[in-house]
Design an enzyme around this catalytic site. Structure first.
Site, PDB file in Angstrom:
ATOM      1  N   SER A 149      77.611  49.961   4.611  1.00  0.00           N
ATOM      2  CA  SER A 149      76.941  49.666   5.880  1.00  0.00           C
ATOM      3  C   SER A 149      77.524  48.386   6.446  1.00  0.00           C
ATOM      4  O   SER A 149      77.894  47.476   5.695  1.00  0.00           O
ATOM      5  CB  SER A 149      75.437  49.478   5.666  1.00  0.00           C
ATOM      6  OG  SER A 149      74.814  48.990   6.844  1.00  0.00           O
ATOM      7  N   TYR A 162      68.237  46.397   1.721  1.00  0.00           N
ATOM      8  CA  TYR A 162      69.260  47.380   2.068  1.00  0.00           C
ATOM      9  C   TYR A 162      70.628  46.722   2.179  1.00  0.00           C
ATOM     10  O   TYR A 162      71.607  47.190   1.581  1.00  0.00           O
ATOM     11  CB  TYR A 162      68.876  48.043   3.393  1.00  0.00           C
ATOM     12  CG  TYR A 162      69.850  49.088   3.877  1.00  0.00           C
ATOM     13  CD1 TYR A 162      69.841  50.375   3.335  1.00  0.00           C
ATOM     14  CD2 TYR A 162      70.764  48.808   4.891  1.00  0.00           C
ATOM     15  CE1 TYR A 162      70.727  51.345   3.785  1.00  0.00           C
ATOM     16  CE2 TYR A 162      71.653  49.769   5.342  1.00  0.00           C
ATOM     17  CZ  TYR A 162      71.626  51.039   4.790  1.00  0.00           C
ATOM     18  OH  TYR A 162      72.502  51.991   5.234  1.00  0.00           O
TER      19      TYR A 162
END
Length: 265
Positions: A149, A162
């Site tokens: 990400s 995350y």
């Protein structure tokens, strides 16, 4: 990709499903894995293998075979990789896509949210790579791609667990790539930005959410997307396809940001 064998985690929906479809469309036989069987079974029905291909004996049109697998369970990962290898042959490609998102203020995350996030996003990558990499190294070829990400490289509010887990997965993949380079195995990372998936839409809680993603949101210290569009899962899958193909044969330990310029890199 014709005749190559790939394992894709998190293939039940979103980016994982797009990766599996893209590889199969290019001729690969894909072992599509996910914790829940429904999505991968539906995906597999789109690409029904011939009897010969199902035994790994034929090259040509791609196929997708579903395997229920929880990446947090090391023993289950080992068993599925062994089953795939016996049925279809040695793996040429591993794509780590499985991931979860537990948003919340960084100082208020529960132990469970933190632990579960790392168990899937980081430890899951470790489990699959550990199960696949030795065989690739012994054969002197293979490609591993971890879908990370852009949050792993740019701080994001509400995404502490995350972002940290994706950063851990990315660095593990690069370290693995360094250790495996002399064996001919390449390890790279694709770092998507905002992509139109169920995970992304779960963060949109009002009609203006997409506009803020595209234009930026000063309240959360976020720039917009210079290209002016949100990614589709196929955009990420195409980047994965490039990195696992021979077109990228001299590329390893790299992190390719696929975010429309959102991180200004």
């Amino acid at each position: 990709m014709a005749g190559r064998r790939a394992l894709v985690t998190g293939a039940g929906q979103g980016i994982g499903a797009a990766v599996a479809r893209t590889l199969a469309a290019q001729g690969a036989h894909v072992a599509a894995t996910d914790r829940r069987a429904g999505g991968i079974e539906a995906l597999a029905s789109e690409h029904t293998p011939s009897a010969e291909h199902a035994e790994g004996a034929a090259e040509g049109a791609g196929a997708i075979t579903p395997y229920a697998m929880d990446v947090t369970d090391a023993a289950a990962v080992h068993d599925v990789v062994e089953a795939v290898t016996v049925r279809h042959g040695p793996l040429d490609i591993l794509v780590n896509v499985a991931g979860i998102l537990r948003p919340g203020p960084a100082a208020e995350l529960s132990d469970a949210d933190w632990g579960d996030t790392f168990a899937v996003n980081a430890t899951g990558v470790f489990h699959t790579a550990r199960a696949v990499a030795p065989g690739m190294a012994a054969r002197g070829r293979g490609s591993i791609v971890t879908v990370g990400s852009n949050a792993a490289g740019v701080p994001r509010t509400q995404l502490g667990a995350y972002a940290a887990s994706k950063a851990a997965a990315a660095m593990y993949t690069k370290c693995l790539g360094l250790e495996l380079a002399r064996s001919g195995v390449r390890c790279n990372v694709v770092a998507p930005g905002s992509t139109d998936t169920a995970m992304q839409r779960a963060l949109w809680r009002d009609p203006d959410a997409l506009t803020r993603v595209l234009d930026g949101d000063p309240a959360v210290y976020r720039t917009g997307i210079p290209l002016g569009r949100i990614a589709e899962p196929s955009d990420i899958a195409d980047a994965v396809l490039f990195l696992v193909s021979d077109l990228a044969r001299h590329i390893t330990m790299q992190e390719l940001y696929v975010d429309g310029g959102a991180t200004l890199r």
